[in-house]
Design a protein around this motif. Sequence first.
Motif, mmCIF file in Angstrom:
data_model
loop_
_atom_site.group_PDB
_atom_site.id
_atom_site.type_symbol
_atom_site.label_atom_id
_atom_site.label_comp_id
_atom_site.label_asym_id
_atom_site.label_seq_id
_atom_site.Cartn_x
_atom_site.Cartn_y
_atom_site.Cartn_z
ATOM 1 N N PRO A 103 -14.852 -38.592 28.093
ATOM 2 C CA PRO A 103 -14.231 -39.286 26.956
ATOM 3 C C PRO A 103 -14.978 -40.535 26.508
ATOM 4 O O PRO A 103 -14.992 -40.846 25.313
ATOM 5 C CB PRO A 103 -12.829 -39.631 27.476
ATOM 6 C CG PRO A 103 -12.543 -38.604 28.517
ATOM 7 C CD PRO A 103 -13.863 -38.346 29.183
ATOM 8 N N LEU A 104 -15.594 -41.250 27.419
ATOM 9 C CA LEU A 104 -16.310 -42.458 27.028
ATOM 10 C C LEU A 104 -17.549 -42.109 26.200
ATOM 11 O O LEU A 104 -17.854 -42.770 25.202
ATOM 12 C CB LEU A 104 -16.697 -43.270 28.266
ATOM 13 C CG LEU A 104 -17.358 -44.620 28.002
ATOM 14 C CD1 LEU A 104 -16.507 -45.497 27.081
ATOM 15 C CD2 LEU A 104 -17.616 -45.343 29.325
ATOM 16 N N ALA A 105 -18.255 -41.057 26.607
ATOM 17 C CA ALA A 105 -19.395 -40.597 25.808
ATOM 18 C C ALA A 105 -18.938 -40.133 24.441
ATOM 19 O O ALA A 105 -19.636 -40.320 23.436
ATOM 20 C CB ALA A 105 -20.120 -39.468 26.542
ATOM 21 N N THR A 106 -17.751 -39.519 24.374
ATOM 22 C CA THR A 106 -17.191 -39.095 23.092
ATOM 23 C C THR A 106 -16.930 -40.308 22.214
ATOM 24 O O THR A 106 -17.264 -40.317 21.018
ATOM 25 C CB THR A 106 -15.889 -38.306 23.308
ATOM 26 O OG1 THR A 106 -16.156 -37.175 24.141
ATOM 27 C CG2 THR A 106 -15.322 -37.825 21.988
ATOM 28 N N ALA A 107 -16.332 -41.353 22.781
ATOM 29 C CA ALA A 107 -16.093 -42.582 22.020
ATOM 30 C C ALA A 107 -17.396 -43.151 21.491
ATOM 31 O O ALA A 107 -17.496 -43.555 20.320
ATOM 32 C CB ALA A 107 -15.380 -43.601 22.904
ATOM 33 N N ALA A 108 -18.412 -43.178 22.334
ATOM 34 C CA ALA A 108 -19.689 -43.775 21.944
ATOM 35 C C ALA A 108 -20.337 -43.007 20.803
ATOM 36 O O ALA A 108 -20.849 -43.613 19.840
ATOM 37 C CB ALA A 108 -20.621 -43.841 23.153
ATOM 38 N N ILE A 109 -20.329 -41.683 20.862
ATOM 39 C CA ILE A 109 -20.988 -40.914 19.804
ATOM 40 C C ILE A 109 -20.170 -40.974 18.521
ATOM 41 O O ILE A 109 -20.728 -40.952 17.414
ATOM 42 C CB ILE A 109 -21.265 -39.471 20.251
ATOM 43 C CG1 ILE A 109 -22.341 -38.837 19.348
ATOM 44 C CG2 ILE A 109 -20.018 -38.621 20.251
ATOM 45 C CD1 ILE A 109 -23.694 -39.509 19.406
ATOM 46 N N TRP A 134 -21.982 -50.784 29.484
ATOM 47 C CA TRP A 134 -20.726 -50.233 28.950
ATOM 48 C C TRP A 134 -20.319 -48.914 29.611
ATOM 49 O O TRP A 134 -19.144 -48.622 29.724
ATOM 50 C CB TRP A 134 -20.814 -50.037 27.424
ATOM 51 C CG TRP A 134 -21.845 -49.028 27.000
ATOM 52 C CD1 TRP A 134 -23.160 -49.255 26.730
ATOM 53 C CD2 TRP A 134 -21.641 -47.623 26.816
ATOM 54 N NE1 TRP A 134 -23.794 -48.086 26.396
ATOM 55 C CE2 TRP A 134 -22.880 -47.064 26.438
ATOM 56 C CE3 TRP A 134 -20.531 -46.778 26.930
ATOM 57 C CZ2 TRP A 134 -23.045 -45.706 26.174
ATOM 58 C CZ3 TRP A 134 -20.687 -45.418 26.669
ATOM 59 C CH2 TRP A 134 -21.937 -44.899 26.291
ATOM 60 N N ALA A 135 -21.286 -48.130 30.067
ATOM 61 C CA ALA A 135 -20.966 -46.789 30.580
ATOM 62 C C ALA A 135 -20.515 -46.804 32.028
ATOM 63 O O ALA A 135 -19.833 -45.877 32.471
ATOM 64 C CB ALA A 135 -22.166 -45.858 30.418
ATOM 65 N N ALA A 143 -16.628 -53.814 26.213
ATOM 66 C CA ALA A 143 -18.090 -53.816 26.192
ATOM 67 C C ALA A 143 -18.616 -53.015 25.006
ATOM 68 O O ALA A 143 -19.564 -53.438 24.319
ATOM 69 C CB ALA A 143 -18.632 -53.240 27.500
ATOM 70 N N LEU A 144 -17.995 -51.857 24.727
ATOM 71 C CA LEU A 144 -18.389 -51.063 23.566
ATOM 72 C C LEU A 144 -18.136 -51.815 22.266
ATOM 73 O O LEU A 144 -18.937 -51.753 21.328
ATOM 74 C CB LEU A 144 -17.618 -49.739 23.550
ATOM 75 C CG LEU A 144 -18.266 -48.504 24.167
ATOM 76 C CD1 LEU A 144 -17.339 -47.308 24.021
ATOM 77 C CD2 LEU A 144 -19.623 -48.214 23.522
#
Length: 212
Positions: A103-109, A134-135, A143-144
């Motif tokens: 989910p965090l990678a999803t938020a970032a993209i 951030w990851a 952080a994001l």
Amino acid sequence: MKFNRRQFLGQVGAGSLAIGAVSMLPRSAHAADTVDLAALLKPGPLGDNTMGDPKAPITVVEYMSLTCSHCKHFHDTTWKPFKEKYIDTGKVHFILRDFPLDPLATAAIMLAHSAPNNNFFPMVDLLFDQQEKWAFVENPVPALLELSKQVGFTQETFELTLKNQALLDGVNAVKDRGANEFGVNSTPTFFINGARHPGALSIEEMDKLLAG
């Protein structure tokens, strides 16, 4: 794995995420070492983010996740010389596609797709350059947000982006098609004129593959 908005926002907001370096998705029974290039080049619902001449003789498609350490390694070691040698000279048309592993990678993209002034690639560069900030932290959302402000987000536009169901659905669609139709099951995975090459390729490996 797909996430609906409630699951996605709950997991991202909690800041408690399982972040992996590679995905463990099952390989498609119909996956092959080479896929149909015309099908591969068909854009998803969000369109494609590209660099270079669309008429270049070689098209390279990368599926990546912004929380993937192997993707960061490629970005840190291979990306700059690859871009200078092949994309900037008109030899390669490059397409970067979403394959978030969590989910965090999803938020970032999602944030990269929504970066003000079409700053998709600068946002991706920033998120890879600052990945450890951030990851892999206890509270990734603040952080994001701070990183996002560097490319023009406000807290309001940041929150609106992460609540955008259509954007989330589009990211999921690209990932699902990559896995189910093209056999992507780890990141990064590259397709060079349709031939699949998984792993964080070095510039020397890229040179050999592109020469072939």
